[in-house]
Design a protein around this motif. Structure first.
Motif, PDB file in Angstrom:
ATOM      1  N   ALA A 108     -43.526  -8.240 -12.136  1.00 24.53           N
ATOM      2  CA  ALA A 108     -44.165  -8.647 -13.389  1.00 24.53           C
ATOM      3  C   ALA A 108     -45.672  -8.422 -13.323  1.00 24.53           C
ATOM      4  O   ALA A 108     -46.280  -7.874 -14.253  1.00 24.53           O
ATOM      5  N   ALA A 109     -46.286  -8.833 -12.216  1.00 22.52           N
ATOM      6  CA  ALA A 109     -47.742  -8.684 -12.082  1.00 22.52           C
ATOM      7  C   ALA A 109     -48.153  -7.217 -12.078  1.00 22.52           C
ATOM      8  O   ALA A 109     -49.162  -6.841 -12.698  1.00 22.52           O
ATOM      9  N   LEU A 110     -47.394  -6.380 -11.399  1.00 18.76           N
ATOM     10  CA  LEU A 110     -47.761  -4.973 -11.293  1.00 18.76           C
ATOM     11  C   LEU A 110     -47.485  -4.215 -12.587  1.00 18.76           C
ATOM     12  O   LEU A 110     -48.232  -3.293 -12.934  1.00 18.76           O
ATOM     13  N   VAL A 111     -46.418  -4.553 -13.308  1.00 13.56           N
ATOM     14  CA  VAL A 111     -46.190  -3.942 -14.619  1.00 13.56           C
ATOM     15  C   VAL A 111     -47.347  -4.273 -15.549  1.00 13.56           C
ATOM     16  O   VAL A 111     -47.840  -3.401 -16.294  1.00 13.56           O
ATOM     17  N   GLU A 112     -47.802  -5.499 -15.520  1.00 11.16           N
ATOM     18  CA  GLU A 112     -48.931  -5.882 -16.380  1.00 11.16           C
ATOM     19  C   GLU A 112     -50.191  -5.128 -15.993  1.00 11.16           C
ATOM     20  O   GLU A 112     -50.962  -4.676 -16.854  1.00 11.16           O
ATOM     21  N   ASP A 113     -50.422  -4.949 -14.690  1.00 10.41           N
ATOM     22  CA  ASP A 113     -51.564  -4.159 -14.249  1.00 10.41           C
ATOM     23  C   ASP A 113     -51.444  -2.717 -14.744  1.00 10.41           C
ATOM     24  O   ASP A 113     -52.420  -2.117 -15.216  1.00 10.41           O
ATOM     25  N   LEU A 114     -50.244  -2.163 -14.650  1.00 11.22           N
ATOM     26  CA  LEU A 114     -50.025  -0.779 -15.062  1.00 11.22           C
ATOM     27  C   LEU A 114     -50.156  -0.618 -16.571  1.00 11.22           C
ATOM     28  O   LEU A 114     -50.739   0.369 -17.051  1.00 11.22           O
TER      29      LEU A 114
END
Length: 417
Positions: free
Chosen positions: A238-244
């Motif tokens: 979830a955190a990395l999708v939001e960063d991307l």
């Protein structure tokens, strides 16, 4: 598979000044998740502790990066999210270890965040003297926090090991900030992931040292280990999708490195599925999960371009992926996880990620951070649902080492009782 406007993400198998900080000891704690209508068990609290520590690492890194970019509006909302995380962590420590321990923890943790903020500000200003001052402050807080955790463990966690753990946590954050400021996004993002994984696992190390022996032993049982490790990987997703998606919305130069981060997380999730269900199931999961990520990024790109037709296409594709993923997991668990229930959970997950992209594209950073905070926490509900459906027999197939940093982080340094 191409992502509109950004080429290709390759999928592979096998995350102010002191006056701005909203770290108010008297703030009301966040409401408990619905699954904790009854008093949570110590192992439940330990997984929450892991989750909050991992989330702290992501939020702190995001805060430092936004200050380096000079993105003041994002800084303020990131800082508010960090304050919420700190309040929740302090409340949790009070539940686990008593109010006196929580009262000692809160100001030290807050000062630690202030020093990280100052460090990022010095990088942004190219102020070597301020950078040295921030480093000195961080060294002081590293020692204090290490000694605090060692003292709370009543000797089960050696002071030297506790200090080393905190030093490594701070090192990941400062080094990723150094690399980000130097525009070395690949190194910065590798350290971003390492920081999250180490800090998450540090929560289990501390729980093993601080909890009663019987409660700590429960955390080593297969089902609890699977809940912990699935939660770690899904929350990181979830955190990395939001960063991307933030990088996709702004078309920022770190987009490619952000894509590599999420690919690494997908690889780790696929590796877990390989351990649990075998290589064919892992390949099927990896393909579905990779499509899921690509459509989320496609939506963010379309949002940035105000292309409603492509937004609708991405939403329609996500709906199909949700159905196929739910069907796959239902079959993998021998129908123990209802596909309708799981599909609803995946739909809610995607809706939250789309809402985050909408808010970020509209520069409504407060809403974006609130949604991101809640999305991260929701992943632990999904992890528990999945682990319970998989069952203890399947959970026992999970290797005792985690996908990256190893189960328990620094668990080996915790002395035997």
């Amino acid at each position: 598979m191409p992502i509109p406007g950004h080429g290709r993400i390759w999928r592979a198998l096998p995350l102010l000044c002191a006056g701005l900080l909203f770290l108010l000891p008297g703030a009301a704690p966040p409401a408990a998740p619905a699954r904790y209508a009854k008093a949570p068990s110590a192992p439940d609290l330990a997984i929450q502790f892991e989750a909050l520590l991992g989330q702290h690492s992501v939020l702190a890194a995001d805060l430092m990066r936004s200050r380096i970019r000079g993105d003041d509006d994002f800084v303020q909302s990131a800082n508010a999210a960090l304050g919420k995380n700190t309040t929740a962590m302090t409340t949790l420590i009070g539940q686990m270890f008593g109010k006196p321990t929580a009262d000692k923890f809160s100001p030290m943790w807050s000062e630690h965040i202030v020093a990280l903020f100052a460090y990022a500000g010095a990088l942004a200003a190219h102020d070597d003297a301020a950078l040295d001052d921030a480093r000195d402050e961080l060294v002081e807080y590293e020692q204090e926090l290490g000694d605090f955790f060692a003292g709370a463990s009543k000797g089960r966690l050696p002071k030297s090991a506790a200090r080393t753990a905190v030093v490594q946590h701070v090192g990941h954050l400062t080094e990723q900030a150094d690399a980000y400021a130097a525009k070395d996004y690949t190194t910065a993002d590798a350290l971003y992931r390492m920081g999250y994984q180490h800090t998450y696992d540090l929560g289990l190390t501390l729980a093993n040292a601080l909890l009663p022996a019987g409660d700590a032993a429960t955390l080593k049982q297969p089902l609890w280990r699977l809940r912990s490790q699935l939660g770690k990987l899904l929350a990181e997703h979830a955190a990395l999708v939001e960063d991307l998606t933030r990088a996709a919305v702004t078309r920022s130069p770190d987009f490619a490195a952000s894509g590599q981060m999420i690919n690494g997380n997908t690889r780790d999730l696929a590796a877990a599925m390989d351990s649990l269900f075998g290589a064919p199931a892992a390949r099927q999961f990896q393909a579905l999960w990779g499509d899921h990520v690509e459509q989320l990024v496609a939506y963010a790109t379309a949002t940035a371009g105000q292309d409603q037709a492509k937004q609708a296409q991405a939403k329609a594709a996500l709906a199909g992926i949700e159905t196929r993923t739910a069907t796959f997991l239902d079959g993998a668990t021998g129908k123990r996880m209802g596909s309708d229930e799981l599909k609803a959970a995946l739909q809610e997950h995607d809706l939250m990620l789309l809402k985050h992209a909408d808010a970020y594209a509209a520069k409504d950073y407060a809403t974006a951070h609130d949604v991101a905070y809640d999305t991260y926490q929701e992943m632990f509900d999904l992890a528990r649902q999945m682990a319970d459906a998989f069952g203890a027999t399947v959970a026992a197939r999970l290797p005792k080492g985690g996908a990256q940093t190893g189960y328990g982080g620094m668990a080996a340094v915790v002395e035997k009782r």
